[in-house]
Design an enzyme around this catalytic site. Structure first.
Site, short mmCIF file in Angstrom:
data_model
loop_
_atom_site.label_atom_id
_atom_site.label_comp_id
_atom_site.label_asym_id
_atom_site.label_seq_id
_atom_site.Cartn_x
_atom_site.Cartn_y
_atom_site.Cartn_z
N ASP A 118 0.72 -1.24 0.02
CA ASP A 118 -0.04 0.10 -0.05
C ASP A 118 0.99 1.09 -0.07
OD1 ASP A 118 -2.66 1.10 0.02
OD2 ASP A 118 -2.14 1.82 2.06
N ASN B 60 -10.49 -7.00 -14.29
CA ASN B 60 -11.48 -8.16 -14.81
C ASN B 60 -10.79 -9.17 -15.55
OD1 ASN B 60 -13.73 -7.12 -13.97
ND2 ASN B 60 -13.91 -5.35 -15.36
N ASP C 234 -26.54 14.57 -18.67
CA ASP C 234 -27.17 13.18 -19.20
C ASP C 234 -27.86 13.96 -20.46
OD1 ASP C 234 -27.32 10.33 -18.00
OD2 ASP C 234 -28.62 10.65 -19.82
N GLU D 69 -8.73 2.09 -11.56
CA GLU D 69 -7.91 1.58 -12.36
C GLU D 69 -7.70 2.66 -13.43
OE1 GLU D 69 -7.45 -2.93 -13.67
OE2 GLU D 69 -9.65 -2.09 -13.90
N VAL E 130 -21.17 6.52 -19.88
CA VAL E 130 -22.42 5.96 -20.39
C VAL E 130 -22.21 4.47 -20.67
CG1 VAL E 130 -22.64 8.09 -21.76
CG2 VAL E 130 -21.37 6.32 -22.81
N VAL E 131 -23.40 3.76 -21.17
CA VAL E 131 -23.44 2.43 -21.57
C VAL E 131 -22.18 1.91 -21.92
CG1 VAL E 131 -24.50 2.87 -23.64
CG2 VAL E 131 -25.18 0.84 -22.28
N GLU E 132 -21.91 0.58 -21.61
CA GLU E 132 -20.87 -0.20 -22.05
C GLU E 132 -21.01 -0.56 -23.29
OE1 GLU E 132 -16.99 -1.81 -20.40
OE2 GLU E 132 -18.11 -0.04 -20.10
N HIS F 299 -11.29 3.62 -14.60
CA HIS F 299 -12.25 2.57 -14.21
C HIS F 299 -12.58 2.64 -12.89
CE1 HIS F 299 -13.05 -2.19 -13.93
NE2 HIS F 299 -14.28 -1.51 -13.96
N TYR G 156 -8.25 -4.47 -3.37
CA TYR G 156 -9.01 -3.30 -3.59
C TYR G 156 -10.17 -3.32 -4.32
CZ TYR G 156 -5.88 -0.77 -0.36
OH TYR G 156 -5.23 -0.13 0.62
N SER H 246 -15.25 -0.88 -18.29
CA SER H 246 -14.55 -1.97 -17.44
C SER H 246 -13.88 -2.88 -18.24
CB SER H 246 -15.69 -2.66 -16.63
OG SER H 246 -16.85 -3.25 -17.48
#
Length: 715
Positions: free
Chosen positions: A297, A501, A344, A463, A401-403, A451, A660, A430
């Site tokens: 850390d 991921n 938005d 990230e 916004v949307v992935e 991220h 984490y 992600s």
């Protein structure tokens, strides 16, 4: 001058008093390293040799008093035998006792943070005066050990066993008012009055108005508890703390046992009890891993502060997309003091984002962490908007916004035309390639990934993803903003799934394989939770969302087809196609009902078995150890590959990201420290024994070479 060293000076003051000042040269803080302890012994001997001293004040020339022992020495020292550790602590006890036994009154002026050995140091004096901004505490249990320099002996005698157990088992940092309330300190004053207040106490003690000998006797005598009181305090505490700490963290309960045994003993005997308990804990794997975690850390923080020096603080930010994620980002930024615009394309989404922020702040008000006025002030830092009108002076924008790569690419290109030329743009993706998203941008050097993990307000990791054309300026600004938001940023290079991921999906791959071999997902969950994960893989997939998991899994399969692509449908596809999204629609592997607090509670769903049954290719009898191996080996091997592929720079950053980001069991230290603990050779042999399960279990050539050479990830 009575004594002059590299960390300690002792000055003669007026009225026959002396001042022992901690001031470690070449460091911004004071810490009690082996060298400093040796110096302290010399300083105390110099004080004892003077026969005209009427009182001693301990103080610090740094902003903090003493932050504790030097943790960088722990792995080396704790590698010695238990007998060595007991003897080492007994030497420190003798030194601290010499301070406590000086033939005149003593006082500590606590100007700042006093933790661990620093807190134990100030417990040796007769009196303590604390600056109102200072904090004190004994956080040793968070490192898998117990206070070993008198904390388990002196603190209970000073503030009572129940209060001491709360401080020590909880490892809390305690503010001045709390310390005064329980009697840990005698007075709290503003920092500028600290020195005068401490010297006044010495004068009052010398004048006979304060009974310093009685104070001293109290700390040196056994606790005044009868057998029934003792049983009530200690047995109740042991049960409660064991339940809270869990089976993997033995130190808090061990601390209570040491306090309990020492309660009826003389000072020296109680210190011997404490020293033995300390040595026992210092030799555990849990301690080794938690100390390693602390050092990792520190390295991660140091790297982040290097980036911070290359950037100015972000004064105004924005987030695109006001869903749960966007609302979470807006809340986090505003609550840490950075104003943020939330954009938005429709009013309903903006209201959802504001509602998310209001809900989180409302909980803070309920818990009395903030006042309603502070809540209003924080909400005032979030500015909802349907247009780009005021984006000209935004310094950093988070696209959330949307992935979907096409939607993100279009939104990012539109945004680039609305912000200043030197503004930084980040994408909260992600899985989608940052290098790919940058292709439609005119200034790809000003773009990188940022991220966040869900829920944003709880998950400490961010990230920061470097694309092929991301500049150091963009990375530095994004790291700076993440730090301003109270997050731990770790810089990684671009690849499908980045670091966390990319490593998580081979773990899910292990789970998919177990289901195909007839393992009950509920049992797998129980085994992995017992191993130390906050939730098992099926439960985690429900929390992530099966739609999200299927999408991310497809990205991983496309990016790493050799090992992450599977023939036919998996349990993820079957659940998703069956309309089971997990907690999002209350049905996944489990069903979800609201508990009394309105939180989703998982309950068994028998219909899941019928869905899964056609996927079972063969039924194998598997032990819990085999289940753990089949889950952990793919995750660990992918972490190794990320290090070898230079997606992440150091083992420390890889391990911290997993702890984490996905809750890797902290007491196991991370994936690479887990391999080290097993031994690289033994891990390679374990992976080879599972090779028939497919490419997820294939050992890389560099790892095999490490095994042959007897190397480790951590020196």
């Amino acid at each position: 001058m009575i004594y002059q060293g590299k960390a300690i000076q002792v000055h003669a003051l007026n009225d026959g008093y002396a001042e022992l000042i901690f001031d470690l040269q070449g460091e911004s803080i004071n810490k009690l390293s082996t060298a400093v302890i040796l110096e302290l012994g010399e300083a105390v001997a110099a004080i004892q040799a003077k026969n005209d001293i009427k009182g001693l004040m301990l103080s610090s020339a740094k902003d903090a008093f003493i932050v504790g022992a030097d943790i960088t020495e722990f792995h080396g020292i704790f590698g010695e035998s238990e007998e060595f550790l007991v003897e080492m602590n007994q030497k420190v006890h003798a030194l601290f006792n010499a301070i406590e036994d000086l033939p005149f009154p003593t006082v500590t002026a606590i100007n700042g943070l006093a933790l661990g050995g620093g807190c134990e140091m100030l417990l040796t004096t007769d009196f303590r005066v604390m600056a109102d901004s200072a904090k004190i505490g004994l956080p040793e249990t968070k490192l898998g050990i117990i206070p070993g320099w008198g904390g388990c002996v002196r603190l209970p005698r000073l503030i009572g066993a129940d209060n001491a157990i709360e401080w020590i088992a909880g490892g809390t940092e305690n503010k001045a008012d709390a310390a005064l309330k329980v009697g840990a300190v005698d007075a709290v004053v503003s920092k500028d009055k600290l020195r005068d207040a401490a010297l006044d106490i010495l004068a009052e003690a010398n004048a006979g108005h304060l009974n310093w000998q009685a104070r001293r006797d109290q700390k040196k005598s056994p606790l005044r508890l009868n057998s029934i009181e003792s049983m009530m305090v200690f047995e109740t505490a042991k049960g409660f703390v064991a339940g809270k700490a869990g089976p993997h963290y033995p130190a808090p309960v061990e601390a209570i046992k040491a306090i309990q045994k020492g309660a009826t003993q003389s000072r020296e005997k109680a210190q011997e009890t404490e020293a033995k308990a300390f040595a026992k804990m210092a030799k555990t794997d849990v301690c080794f891993n938690l100390v390693g975690l602390f050092l990792n850390d520190q390295l991660v923080k140091k790297k982040a502060s290097t980036y911070e020096k290359q950037s100015q603080p972000i004064k105004k930010s924005a987030v695109l997309g006001a869903g749960i994620m966007g609302g979470g980002v807006a809340y986090q930024s505003a609550s840490k003091g950075t104003p943020i615009m939330m954009k938005d394309i429709n009013e309903a989404a903006l209201q959802l984002g504001l509602k998310e922020a209001s809900k989180l702040l409302g909980k803070q008000v309920e818990r009395k962490k903030i006042t309603p006025a502070q809540m209003a002030e924080t909400l005032g830092r979030i500015r909802p908007t349907l247009s780009y009108g005021d984006f000209a002076d935004v310094e950093l924008t988070v696209e959330a916004v949307v992935e979907n790569p096409k939607v993100k690419a279009a939104v990012l290109a539109e945004l680039e035309d609305k912000v200043a030329e030197d503004a930084i743009i980040t994408s909260n993706t992600s899985t989608i390639s940052i290098t790919g998203l940058a292709k439609n941008l005119k200034r790809p050097e000003n773009f990188c990934g940022m991220h966040f993990f869900n829920p944003v307000h709880r998950m400490p990791l961010v990230e920061v993803i470097r694309g092929e054309k991301s500049s150091e300026k963009a990375i530095a600004a994004t790291v700076t903003y993440a730090k301003q938001m109270g997050k731990t940023p770790i810089v990684v290079n671009d690849c499908p799934g980045f670091l966390v991921n990319r490593v998580l999906f081979p773990y899910f791959g292990g789970f998919i394989g177990l289901v195909e071999h007839g393992a009950d997902f509920r049992h797998v969950d129980k085994v992995m939770e017992k191993f130390g994960w906050p939730m098992g893989p099926a439960y985690l997939l429900d929390v992530v969302g099966l739609d999200t998991a299927v999408h991310a899994n497809d990205v991983m399969a496309e990016g790493f087809p050799d090992r992450m692509k599977r023939d036919g449908k998996t349990v993820l596809n079957v659940m998703y196609e069956g309309g089971r999204l997990g907690q999002k629609n209350d049905t996944g592997f489990y069903k979800y009902e609201e508990d009394r607090k309105g939180k989703p509670k998982k309950v068994n769903d028998e219909t899941t078995d019928a869905l899964i049954k056609p996927l079972v290719k063969e039924t194998r009898e598997l032990t819990d150890e085999q289940i753990i191996a089949r889950m952990m080996v793919p995750l660990c091997l992918e972490t190794v590959r990320c290090l070898e592929d230079k997606i992440v720079e150091t083992p420390a950053e890889a391990d911290m990201a997993l702890i984490y980001g996905i809750g890797f069991p902290p007491f196991r230290g991370g994936a690479l420290r887990y391999i080290d603990a097993m031994g690289v050779k033994a891990f390679v042999e374990l992976a080879d024994s599972l090779a028939e399960l497919g490419p997820l279990y294939t050992v890389t050539d560099p790892l095999r070479a490490m095994a042959e050479k007897g190397e480790r990830f951590y020196a």
